[in-house]
Design an enzyme around this catalytic site. Structure first.
Site, short mmCIF file in Angstrom:
data_model
loop_
_atom_site.label_atom_id
_atom_site.label_comp_id
_atom_site.label_asym_id
_atom_site.label_seq_id
_atom_site.Cartn_x
_atom_site.Cartn_y
_atom_site.Cartn_z
N GLU A 66 39.65 37.89 38.79
CA GLU A 66 38.31 38.00 38.24
C GLU A 66 37.44 38.37 39.42
OE1 GLU A 66 34.65 36.23 37.34
OE2 GLU A 66 36.01 34.54 37.02
N CYS B 73 28.94 35.36 38.66
CA CYS B 73 29.76 36.55 38.39
C CYS B 73 29.33 37.21 37.09
CB CYS B 73 31.23 36.19 38.36
SG CYS B 73 31.62 34.80 37.30
#
Ligand code: NDP
Length: 682
Positions: free
Chosen positions: A258, A297
């Site tokens: 990720e 994020c």
């Protein structure tokens, strides 16, 4: 004055580290918070301990028992959360920022505890059925099972959510029965260390189920084996470097990443200033710029708005951003804290400078440092900065450079297709939002944008009151996006647990498959004895215990009575003429009558250990039952799940029964599972 603590790694059941290596400083005032340790970690020993000690202890437990441990752990940590908030404050986080990290982490543990309890068996094998018949008579079948990988999960985490990032990876791995070696990002590793200390003190986990690495990961990846897994969160550059580790490639070790993501929010062309959706869009962009000082994020980096609305959006955002008080979060009223470190501050400034080239600054300063705020000392503060790009189809930087801080770019579009093309220029994102009041635009946006996103939020006035927001990954929904976002998947309910299990196709007879999967597979041998299955306690019931009932001939009176009781006078049951014209050519019994009549055939009516019937699964009415047909039922224990005992309930287990209702020709009339709660003897 107390000495600066040297953080320790938890390796092979021992805390390691006493000599200081790197200084870790408060993001608020630059004071020393902790130091990493200089001692080298023996990763051979760490992996050996995980494989030899932790793995057997984890596999001595089943999914249900591990789910219960996760819940106990979440409760234990929850009771000690204030210690963690105090430590988390050094990262520059406000209380709401820390809440995401700390209580969001506990929430994920709780969520996996309850998903495990609801969806996983009381064994270590998941049957991913149904089994498929591979031959004519049904004595050769194929299905899939998922089993623990018998390896070690290595988790490498980012600096921004040292607790949530650790716990959201740990929960599914632990549930799957994998020992974890966690390497937090060094900058905020003091938070992860404090959390792991509490976990260790709880005594709830088997030794070695969670090991902690402070500092570098040395030759850890070079030592991994075929059964291991790596899960990474951080920058795309590091992901690109680590995923091509020769050992990982040679051994096909899964690498789930990720990474960077230039997430977008689109204001659809149907929304005008004054609409609630207009304010929702502005609020969402503002929140994502300021929460965790933009170090999320999932934060909105690209706000895509119709050219006609850009001035109104810019004005509304300017007004809101001006109200954000920045500073030491311990000061009352401060809404935005600092970046996690001075290094991060320098990095964001550098990227802002690149982004600002050729674009207008709508709010903030060109270097982001200027109006820092209250009580900031030598902290890593950064002012919110909003850019405006008027030619985003040609400006590549705004789609490629991620300033991991409170920086966002407004960009304009002409028509909606262009907006969707701009969204795709992120080349794969974790999340995108579309704010619209028109269902057709929402459908168009999702159809086109889903290929480039891990998650999409469609926001309108109806959803707003309950919306969890653009930036919040949820345990039950997938987190992770394609392309630049790393290509990985985390969370998403039990999917995440399956990531840490190995899937295997199995071909065998139904009797063999029953023994292998722990679930009765039709066609397999059954056990019939004199005791009715409903008269047995949970401990006495075995998978395959079965009852073949007496028969019952269905009469017209049954149909008429059932119609009268239920009020269901559908023509198929009551209109001889109309029924003649259907594919059945005659009146047939209600499907629900067949279901009810079957219950009448198989129940044992006297009080007994069966406490409740709480539902049906997989119900199909396979063939019609006509007047004069004779039905019979077979009830077979398909699955039993021991969820342990709860203090608020009498001891009980879950039993699912496979039911087949057949007619006088042996054809299947109805097929389903009934779900019951059955008392335990104890
Ligand atoms: P990094 O990629 O540098 O670090 C992420 C993790 O990888 C850290 O634990 C780091 O450890 C570790 N790591 C770095 N190099 C290696 C290596 N060679 N071998 C093993 N582990 C390694 O990201 P940062 O956390 O420093 O953040 C940098 C940027 O990443 C941000 O500015 C942002 O753009 C992006 N980011 C994206 C996130 C997302 O979720 N999508 C989250 C956080 C950041 P160590 O700290 O010890 O170097």
């Amino acid at each position: 004055m107390s000495a600066t603590p040297v953080l320790q790694s938890l390796i092979a059941g021992r805390w390691i580290g006493s000599s200081a290596a790197r200084d870790l400083r408060s993001a608020i005032n630059g004071r020393l918070v902790a130091q990493t340790h200089a001692e080298e970690i023996d990763f051979g020993e760490s992996l050996d301990f995980a494989r030899r000690q932790a793995l057997p202890s984890l596999l001595a437990l089943d999914f249900q028992q591990r789910a219960a441990i996760l819940k106990a752990l979440a409760t234990y940590l929850q009771e000690r959360k204030e210690d963690l908030y105090a430590i988390s404050a050094h990262t520059g986080a406000t209380r709401p920022d820390s809440w995401i990290d700390i209580e969001g982490g506990f929430g994920t543990l709780f969520a996996y505890a309850s998903m495990g309890r609801r969806e996983l068996p009381s064994s270590n094998i998941v049957h991913e059925g149904p089994a498929q018949q591979l031959g004519k008579v049904g004595q050769f079948m194929g299905t899939h099972v998922l089993v623990p990988k018998r390896g070690v999960a290595v988790h490498i985490n980012a600096f921004n959510f040292p607790m949530w990032g650790m716990l959201e990876k740990f929960a599914p791995s632990f549930l799957a029965g994998m020992p974890c070696i966690v390497k937090p990002a060094t900058a905020t590793s003091y938070v992860a260390e404090a959390c792991v200390r509490l976990i260790e003190q709880s005594g709830l986990l088997p030794a070695g189920a969670l090991q902690l690495v402070i500092g570098g990961s040395g030759d850890l990846l070079d030592r991994l084996e075929e059964t291991d897994v790596v899960t990474f969160t951080g920058s795309a550059d590091t992901a690109a470097q680590l995923r091509v580790n020769a050992n990982l490639i040679r051994r096909s070790v899964p690498f789930n990443a990720e990474a960077d993501s230039l997430n977008c929010a689109i204001l659809a062309p149907d929304v005008q200033p004054g609409d609630p959706e207009f304010d929702l869009f502005v609020k969402e962009v503002m929140r994502e710029m300021s929460a965790k000082a933009g170090q999320k994020c999932t934060a909105i980096r690209r706000a895509i708005v119709p050219a006609a609305q850009v001035d109104a959006v810019a004005a509304a955002l300017r007004e809101r951003l001006a109200k954000i008080r920045i500073g030491d979060p311990s000061i009352e009223g401060v809404r935005m804290g600092a970046l996690a470190s001075k290094a991060q501050q320098a990095d964001v400034a550098e990227r802002l400078a690149q982004l600002a080239q050729g674009n207008e600054i709508v709010y903030g300063e060109r270097d982001g440092f200027a109006p820092v705020g209250e009580g900031v000392g030598d902290g890593a503060f950064f002012a919110p900065t909003l850019l405006l790009c008027r030619d985003p189809m040609r400006n590549e930087a705004v789609h490629n450079i991620e300033a991991f801080g409170p920086v966002s770019t407004l960009m304009t579009y002409g028509d909606f297709d262009e907006a969707l093309a701009l969204a795709a220029k992120g080349r794969g994102s974790l999340v995108g939002s579309v704010v619209t009041k028109t269902p057709a635009l929402a459908a168009q946006a999702v159809y086109h944008a889903a290929a480039f996103h891990g998650r999409l939020l469609v926001l309108d006035r109806d959803a707003a009151g309950e919306s969890t927001g653009h930036g919040s990954p949820l345990p039950m929904l997938k987190h992770g996006g394609p392309g630049r976002a790393g290509g990985g998947e985390e969370l998403g309910g039990i999917r995440a647990v399956k990531h840490y299990l190995q899937r295997c196709a199995v071909q065998a007879s139904p009797t063999m498959l029953t023994a292998i999967t722990g679930e009765y597979v039709r066609g397999g041998k059954v056990t019939e004895d004199a005791i009715h299955p409903f008269r047995k306690h949970f401990e006495e019931i075995q998978v395959g215990d079965s009852l073949l009932t007496h028969r019952r001939t269905v009469s017209e009176a049954d149909i008429v009575n059932f119609g009268g009781i239920s009020g269901d006078y559908f023509y198929m049951h009551f209109d001889e003429v109309a029924a003649k014209d259907t594919q059945f050519g005659q009146r047939i019994a209600h499907g629900y009558f067949v279901l009810s009549a079957a219950a009448g055939l198989f129940v044992s009516p006297a009080p007994g250990p069966v406490l409740a019937n709480y539902g049906l699964d997989t119900l199909r009415f396979v063939n019609p039952v006509a007047i004069g047909d004779t039905i019979q039922a077979r009830l077979t224990c398909k699955r039993r799940i021991d969820r342990g005992n709860r203090p608020d309930q009498p001891p009980q287990g879950v039993v699912a029964w496979d039911v087949q209702v057949t007619n006088q020709r042996g054809e299947l009339a109805a097929s389903y599972d009934i779900l019951t709660l059955v008392a335990k003897k104890a």
